[in-house]
Design an enzyme around this catalytic site. Structure first.
Site, mmCIF file in Angstrom:
data_model
loop_
_atom_site.group_PDB
_atom_site.id
_atom_site.type_symbol
_atom_site.label_atom_id
_atom_site.label_comp_id
_atom_site.label_asym_id
_atom_site.label_seq_id
_atom_site.Cartn_x
_atom_site.Cartn_y
_atom_site.Cartn_z
ATOM 1 N N ASP A 107 0.863 -1.193 0.000
ATOM 2 C CA ASP A 107 0.000 0.000 0.000
ATOM 3 C C ASP A 107 0.892 1.234 0.000
ATOM 4 O O ASP A 107 2.018 1.185 0.496
ATOM 5 C CB ASP A 107 -0.934 -0.006 1.228
ATOM 6 N N THR A 126 -13.907 -3.166 -7.888
ATOM 7 C CA THR A 126 -15.129 -3.054 -8.687
ATOM 8 C C THR A 126 -14.890 -2.022 -9.788
ATOM 9 O O THR A 126 -14.610 -0.862 -9.485
ATOM 10 C CB THR A 126 -16.290 -2.604 -7.784
ATOM 11 N N PHE A 132 -17.101 -10.202 -3.144
ATOM 12 C CA PHE A 132 -18.466 -9.866 -2.717
ATOM 13 C C PHE A 132 -18.552 -9.656 -1.208
ATOM 14 O O PHE A 132 -19.628 -9.772 -0.626
ATOM 15 C CB PHE A 132 -19.435 -10.963 -3.152
ATOM 16 N N ARG A 156 -18.888 -8.447 2.545
ATOM 17 C CA ARG A 156 -19.645 -7.400 3.244
ATOM 18 C C ARG A 156 -18.812 -6.931 4.426
ATOM 19 O O ARG A 156 -18.248 -7.759 5.151
ATOM 20 C CB ARG A 156 -20.951 -7.978 3.802
ATOM 21 N N GLU A 157 -18.725 -5.639 4.634
ATOM 22 C CA GLU A 157 -18.029 -5.168 5.821
ATOM 23 C C GLU A 157 -18.761 -5.693 7.048
ATOM 24 O O GLU A 157 -19.976 -5.857 7.040
ATOM 25 C CB GLU A 157 -17.956 -3.636 5.817
ATOM 26 N N PHE A 207 -32.456 -7.917 3.072
ATOM 27 C CA PHE A 207 -32.336 -6.651 2.325
ATOM 28 C C PHE A 207 -33.688 -6.004 2.052
ATOM 29 O O PHE A 207 -33.870 -5.289 1.082
ATOM 30 C CB PHE A 207 -31.505 -6.833 1.039
ATOM 31 N N CYS A 224 -19.584 1.124 -1.299
ATOM 32 C CA CYS A 224 -19.894 0.314 -2.487
ATOM 33 C C CYS A 224 -21.216 0.682 -3.144
ATOM 34 O O CYS A 224 -21.235 1.223 -4.245
ATOM 35 C CB CYS A 224 -19.897 -1.167 -2.126
HETATM 36 C C1 UDX Z 1 -22.084 -4.421 -0.152
HETATM 37 C C2 UDX Z 1 -22.503 -5.794 -0.706
HETATM 38 O O1 UDX Z 1 -23.458 -6.392 0.180
HETATM 39 C C3 UDX Z 1 -21.292 -6.679 -0.868
HETATM 40 O O2 UDX Z 1 -21.650 -7.933 -1.431
HETATM 41 C C4 UDX Z 1 -20.291 -5.971 -1.766
HETATM 42 O O3 UDX Z 1 -19.121 -6.737 -1.900
HETATM 43 C C5 UDX Z 1 -19.942 -4.603 -1.200
HETATM 44 O O4 UDX Z 1 -21.128 -3.835 -1.015
HETATM 45 P P1 UDX Z 1 -21.417 -3.515 2.270
HETATM 46 O O5 UDX Z 1 -21.191 -2.185 1.609
HETATM 47 O O6 UDX Z 1 -20.424 -4.025 3.255
HETATM 48 O O7 UDX Z 1 -21.552 -4.644 1.146
HETATM 49 O O8 UDX Z 1 -22.818 -3.404 3.036
HETATM 50 P P2 UDX Z 1 -24.249 -4.082 2.969
HETATM 51 O O9 UDX Z 1 -24.380 -5.049 4.055
HETATM 52 O O10 UDX Z 1 -24.583 -4.513 1.607
HETATM 53 O O11 UDX Z 1 -25.142 -2.807 3.356
HETATM 54 C C6 UDX Z 1 -25.133 -1.651 2.518
HETATM 55 C C7 UDX Z 1 -26.032 -0.586 3.069
HETATM 56 O O12 UDX Z 1 -27.394 -0.973 2.918
HETATM 57 C C8 UDX Z 1 -25.849 -0.267 4.547
HETATM 58 O O13 UDX Z 1 -25.880 1.123 4.728
HETATM 59 C C9 UDX Z 1 -27.052 -0.916 5.202
HETATM 60 O O14 UDX Z 1 -27.416 -0.283 6.384
HETATM 61 C C10 UDX Z 1 -28.103 -0.764 4.126
HETATM 62 N N1 UDX Z 1 -29.195 -1.744 4.197
HETATM 63 C C11 UDX Z 1 -28.934 -3.070 4.061
HETATM 64 C C12 UDX Z 1 -30.511 -1.309 4.358
HETATM 65 O O15 UDX Z 1 -30.757 -0.106 4.471
HETATM 66 N N2 UDX Z 1 -31.506 -2.233 4.407
HETATM 67 C C13 UDX Z 1 -31.287 -3.559 4.277
HETATM 68 O O16 UDX Z 1 -32.261 -4.335 4.315
HETATM 69 C C14 UDX Z 1 -29.952 -4.003 4.099
#
Ligand code: UDX
Length: 437
Positions: A30, A121, A149, A151-152, A253, A264
């Site tokens: 990095d 991405t 893919f 998720r954090e 979701f 993302c």
């Molecule tokens: C996302 C994808 O899920 C992951 O597969 C990809 O690799 C990167 O982007 P991430 O950004 O870690 O992952 O978060 P994620 O769990 O997808 O949540 C994204 C946002 O959506 C968050 O702000 C969360 O609070 C919101 N969310 C999620 C909702 O508002 N409602 C839901 O039902 C689910």
């Protein structure tokens, strides 16, 4: 196998540590010296459950190292590109500067037969362009696109046990050797029959952006239903439960609230729409602009609820904002709806005090004008309104009875529909969810 990982952010650092855990010898590169120093000492420069343990054991085993020196990639057979592709300033398109500079920087150290595997991405068409770059430089290296893919909050689990693997491979006589190298990298997951899709560059690139576009659409769909629920007296959480029982729809979701944020989903749908425009197919994903608008409207809705609760006179009112991270179990504040709402309320003259179990330092760096308090009790003390914007367990488990004595006015906006409305009302609070009566 000897691997290198270029870019050690949320994606790269986890990938490097997880690959070392699986037995590979990994060097992470990095440009950020502070980040490298922390990682090399076996400590995580950001909050991600399970990562500190993996880093510590990887570094102690000698299989995991970090450096700013690109020449350290020499000898690795597979080089993962895991740098960021943020939104361009003032535009919707993705900024590919970091991807291009990573590839340019690695070229002098590649050996014929090496594989460069893209994880970032990127807009469809990028992989073909980068493969050409490797060829033009006479590197003798191959390129694959291998989207991630994770998720954090679940990044370690998602990297060690992915729900699927996607290889976007070069055509012709490079297909088999590139695939063989990736199969060796992922031998552990493949031995557990993890589904594998082997395809071309364009499909692999599109898999990632379309997956995120679908998830964003699902969230905005339920948030659109929340808007309708708000004018009809319906309850969007019950609606989500009821439609979610249909296996074709599924309950995941479908949590309505203040909407999606993070590094993302927001930028990926914008970059996808921008790329489709370039390809002359803007109309195919025009709905993503609507998905984005619905999402951003939910932030304003929370602000309006708080302002309305004071009859418009928000100036000087003490508002406790619970949550800054874009989601729980993360300290990531990139495009966080919670932080956005906190900043808007402050801009309207509210006396905002914000708390979060992990994200305060990151938030403070970007928005030093906000007041922060790490202790939850202190943060809510004397509040005229409480606004829950990130559904951390610590907030979901708050006892509404115990909290009653500390606030000035028992008014709560549940921006994530994560509190027990019945229990809060029974305790004497005015409870307001999103898309709920
Ligand atoms: C996302 C994808 O899920 C992951 O597969 C990809 O690799 C990167 O982007 P991430 O950004 O870690 O992952 O978060 P994620 O769990 O997808 O949540 C994204 C946002 O959506 C968050 O702000 C969360 O609070 C919101 N969310 C999620 C909702 O508002 N409602 C839901 O039902 C689910």
């Amino acid at each position: 196998m000897k691997l290198s990982v270029i870019g050690c952010g949320y994606l790269g650092a986890v990938h490097a540590a997880a690959m070392a855990e699986l037995g590979h010898e990994v060097v992470g590169i990095d440009v950020d010296e502070n980040k490298v120093r922390a990682l090399a000492a076996g400590t995580a420069p950001f909050f991600e459950p399970g990562l500190p343990e993996l880093l510590a054991s990887g570094v102690a085993s000698g299989r995991l190292s970090f450096t700013t020196d690109m020449s350290a990639v020499k000898g690795a057979q597979v080089h993962f590109i895991a740098v960021g592709t943020p939104q361009k300033k003032g535009e919707n398109a993705a900024d590919l500067t970091y991807v291009d500079s990573a590839v340019d920087a690695i070229i002098p150290f590649l050996s014929p037969g090496d594989l460069v595997a893209g994880k970032s991405t990127v807009p469809v068409g990028t992989a073909a362009r980068l493969a050409q770059k490797l060829d033009d430089a006479g590197s003798g290296a191959m390129l694959a696109w291998n989207p991630e893919f994770l998720r954090e909050g679940f990044a370690v689990e998602d990297t060690i046990s992915p729900d699927r693997l996607v290889y976007g491979l070069p055509a012709g006589d490079q297909t088999a050797p590139a695939r063989e190298l990736l199969d060796t990298v992922y031998a552990n997951a493949l031995s557990r029959e993890t589904p594998l899709v082997v395809t071309d560059y364009a499909t692999a690139e599109l898999v990632k952006v379309s997956a995120n576009a679908f998830l964003a659409t699902k969230i905005s769909f339920i948030n659109a239903m929340a808007e309708i629920a708000e004018v009809t007296g319906a309850d969007v959480t019950q609606l989500a439960d009821a439609i979610g029982y249909d296996a074709r729809i599924g309950r995941r979701f479908l949590n309505a609230g203040v909407g999606f944020g993070g590094g993302c989903l927001p930028k990926d749908i914008r970059a996808f729409a921008a790329r489709a425009d370039e390809l002359g197919r803007g109309e195919s994903v025009a709905f993503l602009k609507e998905v984005d608008s619905i999402n951003l409207r939910r932030r304003q809705r929370v602000v309006d609820l708080v302002v309305d609760s004071f009859g418009g006179a928000i100036f000087g009112k003490r508002v406790a904002v619970l949550g800054l991270a874009f989601k729980p179990d993360s300290d990531d504040i990139r495009d966080s709806p919670a932080l956005d709402v906190a900043v808007t309320l402050k801009g309207l003259g509210a006396d905002v005090i914000a708390t979060d179990p992990e994200a305060i330092e990151n938030a403070r760096r970007v928005h030093p004008q906000l007041a922060y308090e790490s202790d939850l009790q202190t943060a809510v003390s004397g509040a005229d309104a409480i606004v829950v914007l990130t559904e951390w367990k610590q907030f979901r488990q708050i006892d509404p009875v115990a909290l009653l004595g500390t606030v000035t006015t028992p008014y709560v906006v549940d921006g994530r529909n994560c509190l027990d409305a019945v229990a809060w009302r029974a305790a004497g609070w005015t409870y307001q969810g999103l898309g709920r009566p």
